[in-house]
Design a protein around this motif. Structure first.
Motif, PDB file in Angstrom:
ATOM      1  N   GLN A 186     -15.784 -17.983   0.192  1.00 54.16           N
ATOM      2  CA  GLN A 186     -14.603 -18.200   1.032  1.00 54.16           C
ATOM      3  C   GLN A 186     -14.965 -18.053   2.509  1.00 54.16           C
ATOM      4  O   GLN A 186     -15.782 -17.214   2.869  1.00 54.16           O
ATOM      5  CB  GLN A 186     -13.515 -17.174   0.696  1.00 54.16           C
ATOM      6  N   ASP A 187     -14.306 -18.847   3.339  1.00 44.89           N
ATOM      7  CA  ASP A 187     -14.495 -18.661   4.773  1.00 44.89           C
ATOM      8  C   ASP A 187     -13.521 -17.590   5.274  1.00 44.89           C
ATOM      9  O   ASP A 187     -12.802 -16.966   4.480  1.00 44.89           O
ATOM     10  CB  ASP A 187     -14.366 -19.984   5.535  1.00 44.89           C
ATOM     11  N   GLU A 188     -13.460 -17.385   6.569  1.00 50.03           N
ATOM     12  CA  GLU A 188     -12.652 -16.299   7.155  1.00 50.03           C
ATOM     13  C   GLU A 188     -11.180 -16.389   6.797  1.00 50.03           C
ATOM     14  O   GLU A 188     -10.473 -15.387   6.774  1.00 50.03           O
ATOM     15  CB  GLU A 188     -12.762 -16.334   8.683  1.00 50.03           C
ATOM     16  N   LYS A 189     -10.721 -17.628   6.576  1.00 51.22           N
ATOM     17  CA  LYS A 189      -9.297 -17.803   6.300  1.00 51.22           C
ATOM     18  C   LYS A 189      -8.999 -17.841   4.806  1.00 51.22           C
ATOM     19  O   LYS A 189      -7.842 -17.958   4.392  1.00 51.22           O
ATOM     20  CB  LYS A 189      -8.798 -19.092   6.948  1.00 51.22           C
ATOM     21  N   GLY A 190     -10.042 -17.803   3.983  1.00 48.08           N
ATOM     22  CA  GLY A 190      -9.831 -17.773   2.544  1.00 48.08           C
ATOM     23  C   GLY A 190     -10.129 -19.087   1.857  1.00 48.08           C
ATOM     24  O   GLY A 190     -10.124 -19.178   0.629  1.00 48.08           O
ATOM     25  N   LYS A 286     -15.653 -19.917  15.505  1.00 48.52           N
ATOM     26  CA  LYS A 286     -15.225 -18.546  15.779  1.00 48.52           C
ATOM     27  C   LYS A 286     -16.133 -17.532  15.063  1.00 48.52           C
ATOM     28  O   LYS A 286     -16.516 -16.512  15.629  1.00 48.52           O
ATOM     29  CB  LYS A 286     -13.773 -18.381  15.312  1.00 48.52           C
ATOM     30  N   GLU A 287     -16.482 -17.834  13.803  1.00 45.82           N
ATOM     31  CA  GLU A 287     -17.348 -16.910  13.056  1.00 45.82           C
ATOM     32  C   GLU A 287     -18.684 -16.717  13.759  1.00 45.82           C
ATOM     33  O   GLU A 287     -19.251 -15.639  13.761  1.00 45.82           O
ATOM     34  CB  GLU A 287     -17.598 -17.432  11.632  1.00 45.82           C
ATOM     35  N   MET A 288     -19.190 -17.804  14.358  1.00 48.46           N
ATOM     36  CA  MET A 288     -20.494 -17.734  15.013  1.00 48.46           C
ATOM     37  C   MET A 288     -20.387 -17.348  16.481  1.00 48.46           C
ATOM     38  O   MET A 288     -21.405 -17.174  17.140  1.00 48.46           O
ATOM     39  CB  MET A 288     -21.190 -19.096  14.928  1.00 48.46           C
ATOM     40  N   GLY A 432     -14.850 -14.996  -2.803  1.00 52.18           N
ATOM     41  CA  GLY A 432     -14.916 -13.787  -2.004  1.00 52.18           C
ATOM     42  C   GLY A 432     -15.411 -14.180  -0.629  1.00 52.18           C
ATOM     43  O   GLY A 432     -15.667 -15.365  -0.365  1.00 52.18           O
ATOM     44  N   HIS A 433     -15.542 -13.185   0.231  1.00 54.55           N
ATOM     45  CA  HIS A 433     -15.925 -13.518   1.607  1.00 54.55           C
ATOM     46  C   HIS A 433     -16.807 -12.434   2.220  1.00 54.55           C
ATOM     47  O   HIS A 433     -16.620 -11.238   2.006  1.00 54.55           O
ATOM     48  CB  HIS A 433     -14.683 -13.683   2.480  1.00 54.55           C
ATOM     49  N   GLY A 434     -17.741 -12.908   3.005  1.00 54.80           N
ATOM     50  CA  GLY A 434     -18.568 -12.035   3.819  1.00 54.80           C
ATOM     51  C   GLY A 434     -19.132 -12.861   4.946  1.00 54.80           C
ATOM     52  O   GLY A 434     -18.886 -14.077   5.015  1.00 54.80           O
TER      53      GLY A 434
END
Lengths: 473, 473
Positions: A186-190, A286-288, A432-434
């Motif tokens: 999953q990305d940051e938003k799910g 945004k993640e990077m 899941g996400h990380g």
């Protein structure tokens, strides 16, 4: 399989399951530094024995051992579970907790996260997958597939000795119907992202020192004033490096570098057309913490650049005095760590000779190239493979329409499974996400209720994937 | 002055005199790291009090204190003794003893040497000069000159706050007739070299990061696979750096860089003609472990290149992952430490604007330049000055015909004494040997009997220089 019974067990044992992840990240296993490797391998072997693998062992190679385990479920179908137990180093500045401490802290908007080296790449998923398997057997159900565990300890070194293991165990491995790599997609938003392959990679060092060059200081850095009459290996290397790319650093000027780059296949283009609709580039940036892509491209153009451009990258460069303040030295040596990422139909073998020829042609014969890893070829599995379809089905069962990427820009040793001698479909997945792999404050979400799944959802998804694989393979 | 009586005292107290040097190098005073500075200043102030300076104090500035001392000998003439008490960092690999340990070990062919950070640059000479002064007064003789001690603690940072001290003490300092800097000027074979000046220097950092550039990762290094769609500040900096020099790294391509370079003066050319006859280039190269000079020049051509070329040097460069093995990151930042050395008639103020204009003109407006030091102007004292002649006379009394260099390629804050507001002749000297300043295993010879003088000879030469200065100024 009674999934609900298994899911309840996962929920009831949440604390213990988190504890396993903490135990895993606290056990260092930094392959680049040969730190904690064997201890971590032993730990995972013990986990496999606890799960019920009658055969669980460290298989020695010329490098770090592979942890091998065979779980005999008496099933018709067999799946190889590919895992890696080594991690990157943890020396970057900027960590808000000790990177090997196993700290679970609140990270809005995700809720509680395990923040540690290896949290998402990939000890978190490894632990979660084993937790999931244990919950199946704990409630009296049977794992619906025979599992061949292959946990390697040199992924971050380019899996250089994994082929030794594959060749030694080829007759066992060939019995498998597919390879599954537990990830958290999953990305940051799910949103669930699924990737069907990887780019290849070649990692090498360029080096120049006065001793091998014949010019410049040969043994140690000398007083900087001598630049007036002594050559500088550092300034010379800068000149060599500058010939490798265009002025913006983005086009590779090595002769023939792009020769074998294939356009996206029709199947890939189909996937890209769909992908474009859900591709959330703002979240990716945004993640990077990146403000814009190269040439400020967007949408499909950005996707095509990301997936179908081979790259030349400087991972690290150093020479001379790199401490605080001033020190005037003429350095005797400069080292540059570089990698090239390969897209279809480039090959590992073509890269170094092309760079060597380029340097020679431009008059830089004195620059030494050392390949640091064996490298990976690119690898792709068709979206039409039953193994891929089983994972997609799982996502839909959980209410997610996955965003499917024809491959990712990163690299992994999938080629070792889906090319000769095994030729197996390779699929990864998990809800899941990380994030921040290879960066400070690497994390995996453990708490439910945020925009992404936590550890419970991740483990449930692994149970469902195994169930669907057993029915669809 | 009865020199023989003083010389005997020096010889008789050899062990204690070595001990002072060991005490000095054991007291860290690394200005770049702000390590041990004030403790070292206090130690030297106490030495000056012990010598008999009625006024000995730390003079505060915006930076590290200057140790000031006035020794009133009731003499006609007054000399400023310039010293530095700070050192370079000691973090280079390759030390055979702990660099702050004060180890005296045998180093063939020199005999026993003190091997330590600061041994030759310049705690060894500082301690030796104070030993010499104490031996004069210990035998009931008087130092033949009034001495104004000025020991600064920021030489390795470009003496950035020394002008504050000079301005505050200008009325006292103006009373001096000359400035003397105790050094140890023998080469490896024992030849005495004398240098009448220094090049100037400007030290700065170039830096590029994604945040200020607007392209590339802004806050941390990200996964290397993102090079496909994210710009690399590192590759971009390489392009910028490559425009600064020719392909061999030796010609500076910055517009107007060489505009103010003056040809050697007639007095300099006279010195060069003499210097050429004794210039031992093989020893020079051997000390630096350098196989050949730029373009393989020799003799006079090498000397002219060394002394009259301004230089652009990379002292240090770093970006990304610089540890062992492999780590694939796209670095968010690159830093380059550089220095430019100035020959007559270049000025400190012209350098940064020229480099700024060059970068802008070539499209690299995003690269940040930070000046790390105030810089030094070049400085020269005429060989005809009585202070210089007094040192030359001393060398001849000891049986050495000095090899006179019109200036050296290194830099020092001599401009602060021989330009406005003081306009004093500046001379350095001493018969002794050391090496590897700014490099591992920096040393000063303490034992007599090798190819060079040891500590006893060095101290004797300081006594004789003071004696000759008192008669010739």
């Amino acid at each position: 399989m009674d999934r609900e019974k298994v899911f309840k067990n996962i929920k009831d044992h949440f604390e213990e399951h988190v504890e396993r992840l903490r135990e895993l990240v606290r056990q260092p296993s930094i392959s680049a530094e040969n730190y904690g490797i064997r201890e971590c391998a032993n730990l995972i072997r013990d986990y496999l024995r606890r799960l019920g693998c009658k055969d669980a062992r460290l298989v020695e190679s010329s490098g770090n051992p592979v942890v091998y385990g065979y779980y005999d479920a008496g099933a018709d179908k067999t799946v190889i579970i590919y895992m890696m137990y080594d991690t990157q180093p943890a020396d970057e500045p900027g960590w808000i907790v000790p990177p090997l401490g196993g700290h679970v802290i609140d990270m809005p908007p995700f809720g509680k996260c395990l923040v540690a080296r290896g949290a998402i790449n990939t000890k978190g998923e490894l632990g979660a997958f084993l937790n999931a398997c244990e919950s199946i057997t704990a409630v009296g159900e049977e794992i619906p597939l025979n599992l061949i565990f292959v946990a390697e300890g040199e992924e971050e070194l380019g899996s250089r000795h994994l082929p030794e293991f594959i060749n030694e165990y080829v007759s066992v491995l060939k019995k498998a119907d597919a390879v599954f790599f537990p990830t958290a997609d999953q990305d940051e938003k799910g949103k669930v992202q699924m990737s069907l392959g990887v780019k290849g990679i070649v990692y090498f060092e360029l080096e120049l020192d006065g001793e091998s060059w014949g010019y410049g200081p040969t043994e140690f850095d000398i007083h900087g004033s001598n630049k007036a009459w002594v050559d500088s290996p550092t300034l010379r290397m800068i000149q060599a490096l500058s010939t490798l790319t265009s002025k913006d650093g983005n086009e590779v000027l090595v002769d023939g570098f792009y020769d074998n780059v294939a356009p996206p296949s029709p199947e890939d283009m189909e996937l890209i057309e769909k992908l474009e609709k859900t591709f959330d580039e703002e979240t990716v940036k945004k993640e990077m913490k990146v403000k814009r892509f190269i040439d400020d491209v967007h949408g499909k153009e950005a996707l095509l650049k990301y997936l179908y451009s081979p790259t030349l990258n400087i991972d690290g460069i150093w020479s001379g005095y790199i401490g605080p303040g001033t020190k005037t030295v003429l350095p005797h040596k400069i080292t540059v760590k570089m990698d090239v990422r390969l897209v279809p139909n480039m090959t590992v073998e073509e890269v170094i000779p092309k760079i060597r020829r380029h340097l020679d042609k431009n008059g830089f014969k004195e620059i030494k190239i050392t390949r640091l890893e064996e490298g990976y070829e690119w690898a792709k599995t068709s979206v039409r493979e039953p193994a891929v379809q089983a994972v997609i089905k799982t996502y839909r069962e959980f209410g997610y329409e996955p965003e499917i990427w024809p491959h990712m820009a990163g690299s992994a040793p999938f080629c070792m499974f889906n090319r000769e001698p095994l030729n197996l479909p390779f699929v990864e997945g998990g809800i899941g996400h990380g994030g921040r792999a290879h960066a400070p404050n690497e994390y995996i979400v453990v708490e439910e209720g945020g925009p992404t799944g936590g550890l419970i959802t991740l483990e449930k998804s692994y149970v469902a994937i195994l169930d669907n694989l057993s029915k669809m393979l």
